[in-house]
Enzyme design. Structure first.
Site, mmCIF file in Angstrom:
data_model
loop_
_atom_site.group_PDB
_atom_site.id
_atom_site.type_symbol
_atom_site.label_atom_id
_atom_site.label_comp_id
_atom_site.label_asym_id
_atom_site.label_seq_id
_atom_site.Cartn_x
_atom_site.Cartn_y
_atom_site.Cartn_z
ATOM 1 N N GLY A 67 0.853 -1.193 0.000
ATOM 2 C CA GLY A 67 0.000 0.000 0.000
ATOM 3 C C GLY A 67 0.883 1.234 0.000
ATOM 4 O O GLY A 67 2.077 1.165 -0.339
ATOM 5 N N ARG A 68 0.305 2.345 0.433
ATOM 6 C CA ARG A 68 1.068 3.609 0.406
ATOM 7 C C ARG A 68 2.341 3.520 1.242
ATOM 8 O O ARG A 68 3.394 4.009 0.844
ATOM 9 C CB ARG A 68 0.187 4.757 0.906
ATOM 10 N N ILE A 69 2.240 2.889 2.421
ATOM 11 C CA ILE A 69 3.422 2.821 3.293
ATOM 12 C C ILE A 69 4.476 1.886 2.692
ATOM 13 O O ILE A 69 5.660 2.223 2.636
ATOM 14 C CB ILE A 69 3.016 2.390 4.717
ATOM 15 N N ARG A 92 -1.668 -8.511 -2.215
ATOM 16 C CA ARG A 92 -2.813 -9.281 -2.709
ATOM 17 C C ARG A 92 -2.898 -9.179 -4.223
ATOM 18 O O ARG A 92 -3.132 -10.139 -4.921
ATOM 19 C CB ARG A 92 -4.115 -8.736 -2.102
ATOM 20 N N ARG A 130 0.960 -4.336 12.347
ATOM 21 C CA ARG A 130 0.161 -4.419 13.562
ATOM 22 C C ARG A 130 0.571 -5.666 14.310
ATOM 23 O O ARG A 130 0.938 -6.666 13.680
ATOM 24 C CB ARG A 130 -1.333 -4.600 13.204
ATOM 25 N N GLU A 179 -0.531 -5.464 22.784
ATOM 26 C CA GLU A 179 0.054 -4.207 23.278
ATOM 27 C C GLU A 179 -0.846 -3.629 24.365
ATOM 28 O O GLU A 179 -2.065 -3.736 24.265
ATOM 29 C CB GLU A 179 0.116 -3.181 22.130
ATOM 30 N N HIS A 197 5.252 1.060 19.322
ATOM 31 C CA HIS A 197 4.226 1.490 18.349
ATOM 32 C C HIS A 197 4.332 3.000 18.078
ATOM 33 O O HIS A 197 3.376 3.750 18.279
ATOM 34 C CB HIS A 197 2.823 1.123 18.866
ATOM 35 N N ILE A 198 5.534 3.391 17.620
ATOM 36 C CA ILE A 198 5.793 4.828 17.425
ATOM 37 C C ILE A 198 6.112 5.170 15.971
ATOM 38 O O ILE A 198 6.615 6.257 15.694
ATOM 39 C CB ILE A 198 6.955 5.328 18.313
HETATM 40 C C1 DGY Z 1 -1.945 3.809 12.554
HETATM 41 O O1 DGY Z 1 -2.155 4.944 12.139
HETATM 42 O O2 DGY Z 1 -2.657 2.850 12.265
HETATM 43 C C2 DGY Z 1 -0.759 3.609 13.440
HETATM 44 O O3 DGY Z 1 -0.552 2.321 13.820
HETATM 45 C C3 DGY Z 1 -0.805 4.523 14.636
HETATM 46 O O4 DGY Z 1 -0.229 5.661 14.191
#
Ligand code: DGY
Length: 331
Positions: free
Chosen positions: A159-161, A181, A242, A271, A289-290
């Site tokens: 995806g974008r990330i 996918r 995640r 978490e 989770h930063i």
């Molecule tokens: C998100 O945006 O889903 C991240 O996990 C929290 O910034």
């Protein structure tokens, strides 16, 4: 004293003063400045009379919560991931759900690279060793890590990330392969310099494996013992997706046995609890989770969440509506 004519909004976690100030000018706002996540009971009681809520990743939006909020029209999740929100239950009840896509892609991609480098070049463990007073002499044979440059980067989830992570690889002369996918259109794949690979093929050929997929039933334990066993013994594994996408117990076992070189992890199952096995592992770099936590990006996320909420409550289409099929509750 709250004004009964004004719409009511709950902001479940501490946020930027300017964003909150703008919301207060428009609505009656209750906000959680204490910043500990609200318990399900407190969330339900504070959200009960609200027209909109701004939620965070740790706030479960369940059918029970929705049933406690008969006026609710929008859940504006201040995150791109929406796995904390029961979207079908919202849609059924006429509640719009929004998220914050786009504004955090580059910051999250930067963090994936920070984890890649830190894990590959043993930045955290050597820092700790140094501070602990162990350095007696410069050592030619000490602290050998894994090269990033000219290695093969494998990205699961494009995806974008994922694409932003891929684009950064050109500077390090890396070969990039990805699994998704659906393969990207050719022009997009070209822009990222990335070639499609089968899932198992990626796992067994990449030197760096980075996971960047949304979490849901289809991706629960996408990476487990079988998949980890396919990794090269020199591989570095990174998760910025995640918790739950990776089976932490299986990864701990692989890292503890030295069956891969290292891991860089920003997200975990359950978490903020951490699998106890991670704590003593010298070859794991862990962050809480930063990945999206630069000041500018968190501000961008807060502003987008607020824009979504305002649009929904003022009768226009929110910029990032996740359930466009919803028939919104009347005001
Ligand atoms: C998100 O945006 O889903 C991240 O996990 C929290 O910034």
């Amino acid at each position: 004293m709250s004004d009964p004519a004004r719409l009511r909004v709950l902001v479940t976690r501490r946020t930027f003063d300017d964003v909150l100030g703008d919301l207060r000018r428009r609505f009656d706002v209750d906000d959680n400045q204490g910043d500990q996540p609200l318990s399900p009971d407190e969330l339900a009681s504070r959200a009960a009379g609200c027209d909109g809520i701004i939620t965070a990743v740790a706030d479960p939006v369940t059918p029970a919560l929705l049933d406690a909020c008969p006026k609710l029209r929008v859940v504006a999740n201040c995150a791109v991931g929406t796995n904390n929100v029961d979207i079908p239950a919202c849609t059924e009840r006429g509640v719009m759900v929004t998220n914050t896509p786009g504004v955090l892609d580059d910051t999250t991609a930067d963090h994936a690279w920070a984890l890649m480098f830190a894990a590959a070049r043993r930045v955290v463990s050597s820092d700790r060793w140094l501070r602990d007073g162990h350095w007696r002499a410069w050592g030619f044979m000490d602290w050998h890590g894994v090269d990033v440059h000219h290695a093969t980067l494998g990205i699961i989830g494009m995806g974008r990330i994922g694409q932003a992570i891929a684009r950064r690889a050109a500077g390090f002369d890396m070969r990039v392969i990805y699994h998704n996918r659906k393969p990207l259109p050719d022009d997009r794949a070209l822009a990222c310099g990335a070639a499609y690979a089968g899932f198992d093929e990626l796992l067994s050929t990449a030197d760096f494996v980075v996971v960047s997929v949304p979490y849901g039933p289809a991706t629960h334990h996408l990476i487990g013992a079988r998949e980890l066993a396919l990794l090269k013994p020199t591989a570095v594994f990174v998760n910025v997706a995640r918790g739950g996408v990776v089976d932490d117990a299986a990864l701990v076992e692989v890292l503890a046995g030295g069956r891969i070189a290292a891991a860089g992890l920003d997200v975990f199952e359950n978490e903020p609890s951490l699998h106890p096995g991670y704590v003593g592992l010298e070859n794991a770099v862990l962050t809480p989770h930063i990945a999206s936590a630069s000041r500018a990006t968190r501000l961008g996320m807060a502003e987008l969440a607020a824009r979504n909420l305002v649009a929904a409550l003022e009768g226009s289409r929110p910029p990032s509506l996740v359930n466009p099929e919803v028939v919104p509750r009347p005001v």
